[in-house]
Design an enzyme around this catalytic site. Structure first.
Site, PDB file in Angstrom:
ATOM      1  N   ASP A 423       0.643  -1.030   0.078  1.00 18.56           N
ATOM      2  CA  ASP A 423      -0.034   0.059   0.193  1.00 18.56           C
ATOM      3  C   ASP A 423       1.070   1.081  -0.143  1.00 18.56           C
ATOM      4  O   ASP A 423       2.055   1.591  -0.009  1.00 18.56           O
ATOM      5  CB  ASP A 423      -1.012   0.035   1.545  1.00 18.56           C
ATOM      6  CG  ASP A 423      -2.408   0.946   0.452  1.00 18.56           C
ATOM      7  OD1 ASP A 423      -2.113   1.568   0.445  1.00 18.56           O
ATOM      8  OD2 ASP A 423      -2.753   1.525   2.078  1.00 18.56           O
ATOM      9  N   ASP A 757      -3.652  -3.566   6.164  1.00 16.89           N
ATOM     10  CA  ASP A 757      -3.716  -2.450   6.844  1.00 16.89           C
ATOM     11  C   ASP A 757      -5.948  -2.484   7.459  1.00 16.89           C
ATOM     12  O   ASP A 757      -5.593  -2.994   8.464  1.00 16.89           O
ATOM     13  CB  ASP A 757      -3.071  -1.742   7.648  1.00 16.89           C
ATOM     14  CG  ASP A 757      -3.773  -0.326   6.113  1.00 16.89           C
ATOM     15  OD1 ASP A 757      -5.079  -0.924   4.888  1.00 16.89           O
ATOM     16  OD2 ASP A 757      -3.800   0.662   6.289  1.00 16.89           O
ATOM     17  N   ASP A 761      -8.829  -5.685   3.797  1.00 19.38           N
ATOM     18  CA  ASP A 761      -7.481  -6.869   3.086  1.00 19.38           C
ATOM     19  C   ASP A 761      -7.005  -7.843   3.265  1.00 19.38           C
ATOM     20  O   ASP A 761      -5.806  -8.909   2.666  1.00 19.38           O
ATOM     21  CB  ASP A 761      -5.489  -5.647   3.891  1.00 19.38           C
ATOM     22  CG  ASP A 761      -6.252  -3.995   2.665  1.00 19.38           C
ATOM     23  OD1 ASP A 761      -6.572  -3.858   1.810  1.00 19.38           O
ATOM     24  OD2 ASP A 761      -5.309  -3.250   3.547  1.00 19.38           O
TER      25      ASP A 761
END
Length: 1161
Positions: A423, A757, A761
């Site tokens: 990310d 996170d 996900d």
């Protein structure tokens, strides 16, 4: 990096493909995997074999699936529900029952329990924790280790040796001695393994305390974060998306809240929560959430009603204590297969030499002793303990770098990673947002750098709807303590995500946030969703008028707007319908902000007429007015890259690891950050151009930025082309699309690490070969799904983990080479006995004390090696070759909903049978034998388990634990010098005692020892049977000591990785190896020179001048290694100097620098 514009406005959203409705669909599937809905039922044989990727295979039914509560109830095992009636109570009655101060109108303003009362209840009722499942006794755990095939074979050999005493000559207690020694040494080795496994388990347990589960509660009116174990009964608890529910909770306020109860009830779809319950059944009550379930979306506030063992989960502890069977990690599988292979070879040669010995006239007891010695020589009995220590030490080292390894054997997967998906926010960037610019049409739109960027449209915040939207449509809030509120705004502690924290601080710099929120009360709040990419709320003022505020992704917000405010000179504001002027200015400003790497959000508002929406109107999240809104402006936030990220990505590039950014931000923002942190494009002067997708060919560029909406229209060829780029960025990507990206990358052959996170996900984290979660900003669900947790949320920590994983593999190769190095020195004397009739150079006792005595400590010391300097300059040990990917039921559902990927169905037996059809008959037989041994040893209880999703199949291009170089070094090079040095000592010691080498040929098995009691004559001397035995014992002891010393030099060579092993500073870094050598030398002296021990082991004193001879042989080996490395360097130099057209020159001149890039939207 050339950049392509977004999809044309109005592009159609993803539609189900034609394949999604063809006749191949059916309402039921084999195995009862999916009870409702339609899906394809393609067999394994019918699945398309793509050139660029493997197939996606769904396992029909996993035997390890846990029963749900409903299944347990059907079996009469559901002990919950009969004593719970909290879902029937009113909120006032609930507060009275649990003696908690609860604000009935706005539970968020509740006082909750006081800190003193919460502590008193904890002292009285204990912590909020489940009683750990009862562990097997230490004896049972120890006995389980004895089920290891090699250990079982050694114990069987000990039993056979003891039983053979019945056939031994009178007064010959060799079988008893050998059996007892074998038994003691085997049990001692198992004890070392057992103790090390216990220490490793304790270490992992202690490390897990570094990232405990948290809960947000209201105590004394202040929102505080506590460990979930510190929750008291009656605690007012705040829940948000991504949280793991810490206890059974009765909800008193919900906002678009849904929970995942699948682990309790088996319901696959998220369940909506409410304040009231329509169903009397506890498990179906809409206002209850249960310990261990997951908040999928929305938020809620509730009161803790059941904790720990009293919770629903606690009352079905048989489910809570069970665990699903994980597959083995790549290195674990390779080690186990290799150890079993060596065990099979050991058994074969032991039986063979036993038979040859009997045929040559060797007595039964001596032949059995010889066979046992050969078996011990080949069997890698000490390898499990070495593996455990190496992984435990590496995990402990990583904890010092803020990396928590939840499973020891996930470490080796770290070292095999070929693709790292990350990310952007909080991983590559600091996750410290700051509002750097606001834009309203007519202000800051022509030259944003020439005016004060944060100048407000109106000094009165009540007249500035942009600022009102920023603070009202915002779930962040300051921690409400006197100490915190007394601090400057920039230093106050805030509860909320980074974006909303920045907006809150921006408004709080000039206005009172609490006063504004008290003036504009919420009638409805719709939290941000990663799917819709906006948040909204309906707020009322003192006059009872309602206003809708909405903020989110600019392209999503602008589509809902039909009007805008045009700001003129002197603060004048004109209300205008949407026109091309606003559209063009919006797009230009948006791209300019995003091009600087800024996160951009848009705000909109809509005043609701009092005639249509009078005071007291109830709004619903599904139907509230959210169209025809008025565009307010844009807000730009800056989140700078973290220090060290650029260097870490450079290190990944050098190591051959592809780094892929997956973010929900705008493509231009993602591109700007990628340029800033990526070595590929920092020095690129490629101009930025704008074109449509149809005008760009992916094969023209080496980097690509893909918009999430583009993924729906990409073909298999386009996916393959995009994923093959050296740099790939996915922008405006939903968390659900991460599962498709990970699955496709795995099918291409990548070993994928996924950093995530959020709660959404977790499917991708579970699917990835290595799931990596954030401890500070990550959700509890993501931390549970991951195999590794970053305690500092730092991307650079991942690189430390990858480096440590590679070091593990490198050190394991060295340990295996060192272990294999003694084999030739141990079996060659037996071959010389049977072929040339030379007296046996090493007895079974002494072989045993090499393998399980003097060698164990030096080999285990490789765990403390720091690794070679170029460990991150080598390519990954896994070859990127298309492979089939096996998905589970949940992943299959998600992939079918999200993508058009073809998914085949097969059970595990079908998959294994297809693998065997592609193998030779011998390979298929070996595969069956391996699976049989694993099943026989009850692999679910084996000590080596992985957090990975499925087995990683081996490819021909993989770097193996034992490759041809290792075999040549161990068996040829090391074997030659070990045997040669040993034989020199062998003949010199015989000669020292008056037996010349010429007289030894053909002496055995009749002499040395004298099996028939005859004397031996040589060089005019006569040797009695007793003297023959003494001389033989001395020779064998000297040979044993020689092999031990040459193994020390082998370990030194493996440690000395510098060009000249004689001058290698690296060889002296790990002092534990030399302490281990001292310890092993002490064992060797104890075995050979201790009276009493000599009687049992058949050892004897020998002339100490033999030891310098052994050292000389080791030095010759080091000298040979130095010459070999010199020659190899010269050969490589000559190859590198070949003309540029040669393959070698092409490889050496290859570069990862890109000549162009494309951004596709």
């Amino acid at each position: 990096m050339a950049h392509l514009a977004e999809l044309p406005r109005g592009a159609a959203p993803r539609q189900p493909s034609a394949r999604a409705t063809h006749a191949g669909f059916t309402s039921s599937v084999k195995g009862g995997d999916i009870e409702t809905g339609k899906r394809r039922t393609i067999t394994l044989a019918e699945a398309t074999r793509y050139r660029t990727r493997g197939r996606i295979i769904a396992v029909s039914r996993r035997s390890t699936d846990l029963p749900t509560i409903k299944e347990a109830a059907a079996a009469g095992k559901q002990p919950v529900g009969e004593d719970v009636d909290d879902h029937f109570l009113t909120v006032a009655r609930l507060a009275e029952r649990y003696s908690v101060d609860l604000d009935l109108e706005d539970p968020a303003k509740s006082q909750g329990l006081s800190p003193e009362e919460a502590q008193r209840r904890l002292d009285t009722e204990g912590l909020n924790a489940l009683t750990p499942p009862k562990e097997d006794s230490l004896i049972i755990q120890y006995l389980r280790l004895l089920k290891d095939p090699l250990t079982a074979m050694l114990l069987l050999a000990a039993a056979l040796s003891l039983a053979s005493q019945a056939a031994a000559d009178e007064g010959d207690y060799t079988p008893i001695y050998l059996g007892m020694v074998l038994l003691v040494v085997t049990l001692a080795n198992t004890t070392v393994d057992f103790v090390q496994a216990r220490k490793s388990a304790a270490m992992v347990k202690s490390l897990s305390a570094l990232a405990p589960a948290k809960a947000m509660v209201l105590r004394g009116g202040a929102a505080v974060e506590v460990n979930a174990s510190q929750l008291a009964r009656g605690e007012v608890t705040m829940l948000k998306a991504g949280d793991k529910v810490p206890a059974d909770i009765r909800l008193v306020k919900v906002t678009e809240m849904t929970v995942d109860n699948s682990n309790l009830t088996g319901e696959g779809d998220p369940q909506k929560r409410a304040v009231t319950a329509d169903s009397p059944a506890v498990l179906e009550a809409e206002n209850l959430v249960f310990m261990g379930t997951t908040v999928v979306a929305g938020a809620g506030i509730g009161v803790v009603i059941r904790r720990g063992d009293e919770s629903v989960l606690g009352k079905i502890s048989t489910l809570a204590g069970a665990s699903k069977d994980d597959m083995q990690s790549p290195l674990t599988k390779e080690i186990k297969a290799f150890v079993l292979l060596m065990g099979g070879i050991a058994f074969f040669f032991a039986v063979l030499l036993f038979g040859i010995g009997m045929a040559r006239g060797v007595s039964f007891t001596n032949s059995l002793s010889l066979g046992i010695g050969i078996f011990v020589a080949f069997a890698l009995c000490g390898m499990p303990a070495t593996v455990t220590m190496l992984l435990a030490y590496a995990s402990k080292q990583l904890s010092k770098h803020n990396v928590l390894v939840k499973n020891l054997h996930a470490m080796d997967t770290l070292g095999a990673i070929t693709l790292l998906c990350s990310d952007k926010t909080g991983t590559l960037t600091m996750n410290v947002m700051t509002v750097v610019e606001t834009w309203r049409f007519g202000r800051n739109n022509t030259d944003t750098d020439s005016v004060e960027p944060l100048e407000a449209a109106s000094a009165d915040v009540h007249q500035d709807k942009l600022r009102l939207c920023m603070v009202l449509c915002n779930s962040a809030h300051f921690v409400s303590s006197e100490e915190n509120l007394a601090l400057p705004v920039s230093e106050r502690a805030v509860i909320g995500d980074a974006t909303e924290t920045a907006l809150l601080r921006h408004v709080a710099n000039s206005d009172s946030v609490d006063d504004l929120r008290a003036t504009y009360l919420p009638a409805l709040e719709v939290p941000f969703s990663s799917d819709r990419k906006w948040a909204a709320g309906v707020f009322t003022n003192a006059d009872g008028l309602y206003t809708v505020y909405l903020k989110g992704a600019p392209e999503r917000v602008i589509r809902r707007c039909t009007q805008y405010y045009k700001h003129g000179p002197g603060g004048a504001v004109e209300f205008c319908p949407m026109d091309s002027g606003l559209q063009e200015a919006f797009q230009a400003t948006y791209e300019k902000m995003a091009g600087r790497g800024q996160r951009v959000i848009a705000c909109a508002a809509l005043d609701l007429p009092a005639s249509t929406y009078p005071k007291g109107t109830e709004f619903d999240a599904e139907t509230f007015p959210s169209e025809n809104m008025v565009f307010l402006g844009l807000v730009a936030l800056q989140d700078p890259p973290k220090p060290g990220v650029t260097g870490a990505i450079d290190e990944c590039n050098t190591a051959g690891i592809q780094v892929m950014m997956i973010t929900g931000d705008h493509p231009l923002t993602a591109e700007a950050i990628a340029r800033e942190v990526s070595s590929y494009e920092r020095n690129s002067n490629t101009p930025s151009t704008t074109a449509l997708l149809a005008q760009v060919k992916l094969d023209q560029f080496e980097a690509v930025v893909l918009h999430g909406e583009t993924l729906a229209t990409m073909s298999e060829e386009e996916w393959a082309e995009a994923l093959s780029k050296r740099e790939v960025v996915f922008a405006r990507t939903s968390p659900q699309q991460k599962l498709e990206i990970v699955t496709r990358s795995q099918a291409m052959g990548h070993v994928v690490a996924m950093i995530g996170d959020g709660v959404n996900d977790s499917p991708a984290l579970r699917r990835a070969d290595m799931g990596i979660a954030m401890a500070m900003t990550g959700s509890e669900v993501s931390r549970e799904a991951a195999s590794l947790v970053l305690l500092d949320d730092n991307f650079t920590s991942v690189i430390v983990g990858i480096k440590r994983g590679r070091i593990i593999f490198s050190n394991m190769k060295k340990a295996v080479c060192c272990t294999l190095g003694h084999i030739m020195g141990e079996i060659f004397p037996a071959i010389l006995l049977l072929v040339l009739g030379l007296p046996l150079g090493m007895s079974s006792f002494l072989i045993l004390f090499i393998d399980l005595g003097t060698e164990i400590a030096p080999v285990m010391s490789f765990a403390f090696e720091e690794g070679d300097a170029d460990v991150m300059e080598r390519p990954p040990r896994r070859a990127i070759v298309p492979r089939d990917v096996v998905v589970d039921l949940d992943e299959e559902r998600r992939l079918l909903d999200l993508t058009d990927m073809e998914i085949a169905e097969a059970d595990k037996d079908e998959i294994e049978e297809e693998v065997e059809r592609g193998q030779s008959k011998l390979g298929a037989l070996g595969n069956r034998l391996y699976r049989g041994v694993i099943r026989m040893t009850n692999s679910s209880k084996m000590p080596f388990r992985s957090g990975g999703k499925d087995d990683l199949p081996t490819n021909p291009g993989d770097e193996r634990l034992v490759d041809m170089h290792a075999v040549i070094f161990a068996f040829v090079q090391n074997g030659f010098f070990g045997v040669a040095t040993g034989l020199v000592v062998y003949f010199l010691v015989f000669n020292h005692y008056g037996v010349p080498p010429s007289s030894l040929m053909g002496a055995a098995p009749e002499f040395f020892p004298a099996t028939n009691g005859d004397t031996f004559e040589a060089d005019g001397k006569t040797f009695s049977p007793g003297r023959q035995e003494d001389i033989l014992n001395s020779v064998q002891s000297a040979y044993y000591f020689t092999i031990a010393i040459t193994q020390f030099f082998t370990a030194y060579i493996l440690k000395a990785t510098d060009p000249n092993p004689f001058c290698s500073p690296k060889a002296w870094v790990n002092k534990w190896t030399y302490l281990a050598m001292v310890f092993s030398t002490a064992i060797a002296f104890f075995v050979t020179f201790t009276p009493g021990v000599q009687t049992v082991l058949g050892s004897n004193n020998f002339p100490l001048w033999a030891l310098p001879v052994a050292f000389a042989g080791g030095l010759v080996h080091v000298a040979f290694e130095a010459v070999k490395r010199f020659v190899m360097r010269q050969v490589r130099k000559k190859k590198a100097a070949k003309p540029a057209g040669s393959p070698v020159a092409d490889d050496s001149n290859s570069s990862t620098m890109l000549t162009g890039s494309a951004q596709v939207a």
